[in-house]
Design an enzyme around this catalytic site. Structure first.
Site, PDB file in Angstrom:
ATOM      1  N   LEU A   5      40.851  15.400  37.414  1.00  0.00           N
ATOM      2  CA  LEU A   5      40.416  16.795  37.527  1.00  0.00           C
ATOM      3  C   LEU A   5      39.808  17.288  36.213  1.00  0.00           C
ATOM      4  O   LEU A   5      40.350  17.026  35.141  1.00  0.00           O
ATOM      5  CB  LEU A   5      41.652  17.662  37.861  1.00  0.00           C
ATOM      6  CG  LEU A   5      41.426  19.174  37.877  1.00  0.00           C
ATOM      7  CD1 LEU A   5      40.651  19.607  39.124  1.00  0.00           C
ATOM      8  CD2 LEU A   5      42.780  19.912  37.820  1.00  0.00           C
ATOM      9  N   HIS A  15      52.070  37.759  32.459  1.00  0.00           N
ATOM     10  CA  HIS A  15      51.183  36.681  31.982  1.00  0.00           C
ATOM     11  C   HIS A  15      51.949  35.356  31.881  1.00  0.00           C
ATOM     12  O   HIS A  15      51.420  34.301  32.199  1.00  0.00           O
ATOM     13  CB  HIS A  15      50.570  37.048  30.630  1.00  0.00           C
ATOM     14  CG  HIS A  15      49.662  38.246  30.705  1.00  0.00           C
ATOM     15  ND1 HIS A  15      48.728  38.397  31.700  1.00  0.00           N
ATOM     16  CD2 HIS A  15      49.547  39.351  29.913  1.00  0.00           C
ATOM     17  CE1 HIS A  15      48.085  39.539  31.518  1.00  0.00           C
ATOM     18  NE2 HIS A  15      48.565  40.142  30.448  1.00  0.00           N
ATOM     19  N   ASP A  46      44.233  37.369  38.802  1.00  0.00           N
ATOM     20  CA  ASP A  46      44.443  38.803  38.559  1.00  0.00           C
ATOM     21  C   ASP A  46      45.780  39.282  39.129  1.00  0.00           C
ATOM     22  O   ASP A  46      46.250  38.753  40.134  1.00  0.00           O
ATOM     23  CB  ASP A  46      43.282  39.584  39.202  1.00  0.00           C
ATOM     24  CG  ASP A  46      43.160  40.985  38.640  1.00  0.00           C
ATOM     25  OD1 ASP A  46      43.849  41.301  37.649  1.00  0.00           O
ATOM     26  OD2 ASP A  46      42.369  41.774  39.190  1.00  0.00           O
TER      27      ASP A  46
HETATM   28  C1  FPP Z   1      44.679  39.412  34.712  1.00  0.00           C
HETATM   29  O1  FPP Z   1      45.810  40.137  35.139  1.00  0.00           O
HETATM   30  C2  FPP Z   1      45.092  38.264  33.918  1.00  0.00           C
HETATM   31  C3  FPP Z   1      44.686  38.020  32.626  1.00  0.00           C
HETATM   32  C4  FPP Z   1      43.762  38.903  31.889  1.00  0.00           C
HETATM   33  C5  FPP Z   1      45.220  36.879  31.868  1.00  0.00           C
HETATM   34  C6  FPP Z   1      45.349  35.598  32.636  1.00  0.00           C
HETATM   35  C7  FPP Z   1      46.159  34.649  31.826  1.00  0.00           C
HETATM   36  C8  FPP Z   1      47.120  33.851  32.313  1.00  0.00           C
HETATM   37  C9  FPP Z   1      47.435  33.717  33.754  1.00  0.00           C
HETATM   38  C10 FPP Z   1      47.941  33.015  31.394  1.00  0.00           C
HETATM   39  C11 FPP Z   1      47.178  31.951  30.685  1.00  0.00           C
HETATM   40  C12 FPP Z   1      46.596  30.949  31.597  1.00  0.00           C
HETATM   41  C13 FPP Z   1      45.970  29.802  31.213  1.00  0.00           C
HETATM   42  C14 FPP Z   1      45.401  28.913  32.223  1.00  0.00           C
HETATM   43  C15 FPP Z   1      45.834  29.382  29.808  1.00  0.00           C
HETATM   44  P1  FPP Z   1      45.949  41.640  34.663  1.00  0.00           P
HETATM   45  O2  FPP Z   1      46.670  41.676  33.372  1.00  0.00           O
HETATM   46  O3  FPP Z   1      44.601  42.302  34.610  1.00  0.00           O
HETATM   47  O4  FPP Z   1      46.833  42.252  35.808  1.00  0.00           O
HETATM   48  P2  FPP Z   1      46.752  43.775  36.342  1.00  0.00           P
HETATM   49  O5  FPP Z   1      45.380  43.971  36.917  1.00  0.00           O
HETATM   50  O6  FPP Z   1      47.820  43.795  37.393  1.00  0.00           O
HETATM   51  O7  FPP Z   1      47.044  44.678  35.190  1.00  0.00           O
END
Ligand code: FPP
Length: 250
Positions: free
Chosen positions: A134, A40, A23
């Site tokens: 893994l 992201h 997050d």
């Molecule tokens: C949450 O941060 C993150 C996500 C919803 C997406 C996570 C995806 C990745 C890290 C990239 C892809 C990874 C893999 C392993 C394929 P947020 O957008 O909610 O952040 P915020 O709370 O600061 O808005």
């Protein structure tokens, strides 16, 4: 059953399964006056680093929450970017993961993905299925409630087919129908960005996980931060319902 994580001569008993909510990507980007999608993209680099760390520490399973059932509610442009990032990320990383003996698995409802993403996921799973290193679980369009619900449906089908008597159903029966019945449940749960929630991640499987929350945003979660999470875990006494004295005696 693993009860204690106390220091041993050769270090400590590492968690077998680490589950992560990655997050804070959006906030990381906002602090830099960048679009959310840049967060992201940076988050994908952190995911790659943590895979490396898990291999180094001989962790058996790493599960990453990449997209929740609820994330479809985000702006269409962000959803589409995340799906593209997943596809290009897989295309870019698969050979390295395969060489490192990583077995890649996906959990979640695939029905809403594009045909191309569904087929890529299948290719990656097939290619890596016999790898013995893994196990990397990527949760996409996943929700803990969805998982329990699909397991309940499967169990109901078994009951209708006469394979199980409803009065004999145990938690173990239901667990056999969850997303990865052959793997250990998470020992350590990590959530970055300061939010103190489980947000519909593996609701059933996290029952006895040690919870580690850090205010570090996911794109800044590096090897040193990972070590801190392991150090936190090393200090925990895992009781599984026993009392501390019983564990000391044994
Ligand atoms: C949450 O941060 C993150 C996500 C919803 C997406 C996570 C995806 C990745 C890290 C990239 C892809 C990874 C893999 C392993 C394929 P947020 O957008 O909610 O952040 P915020 O709370 O600061 O808005």
């Amino acid at each position: 059953m693993q009860r204690r994580n106390e220091k041993k001569d050769d270090g400590f008993t590492p968690p077998q399964h680490i589950a992560v909510i990655m997050d804070g990507n959006g906030r990381w980007a906002k602090h830099r006056f960048m679009p959310r999608v840049a967060g992201h993209r940076a988050g994908l680099e952190s995911a790659r680093e943590i895979v490396k760390q898990c291999i180094k520490h001989n962790i058996k399973v790493l599960s990453l929450f990449a997209f929740s059932s609820e994330n479809w509610r985000r702006p269409a442009q962000e959803v589409s970017y995340l799906m593209d990032l997943l596809l290009t990320g897989l295309e870019r990383e698969v050979e390295v993961l395969h060489k490192q003996q990583v077995q890649v698995r996906f959990i979640g409802d695939r029905s809403r993905f594009s045909d191309i993403l569904r087929s890529k996921i299948q290719d990656v799973e097939c290619l890596t299925v016999n790898n013995t290193g893994l196990v990397l679980i990527i949760a996409v369009d996943y929700g803990g409630q969805w998982d329990i619900c699909q397991a309940a449906k499967a169990l109901a089908r078994d009951a209708v087919a006469g394979l199980v008597n409803p009065d004999d159903i145990t938690p173990e029966h239901l667990a056999q129908h969850l997303s990865y019945p052959d793997l250990p449940h998470p020992d350590l749960f990590i959530r970055t960005s300061g939010e103190l929630r489980i947000s519909n991640y593996m609701l059933w499987q996290l029952a006895y996980a040690e919870l580690y929350f850090t205010s570090v945003l996911w794109p800044d979660f590096n090897a040193a931060e990972f070590e801190k999470a392991l150090a936190h875990y090393a200090q925990r006494e895992r009781r599984f319902g026993y009392c501390s004295e019983q564990l000391t005696e044994s």
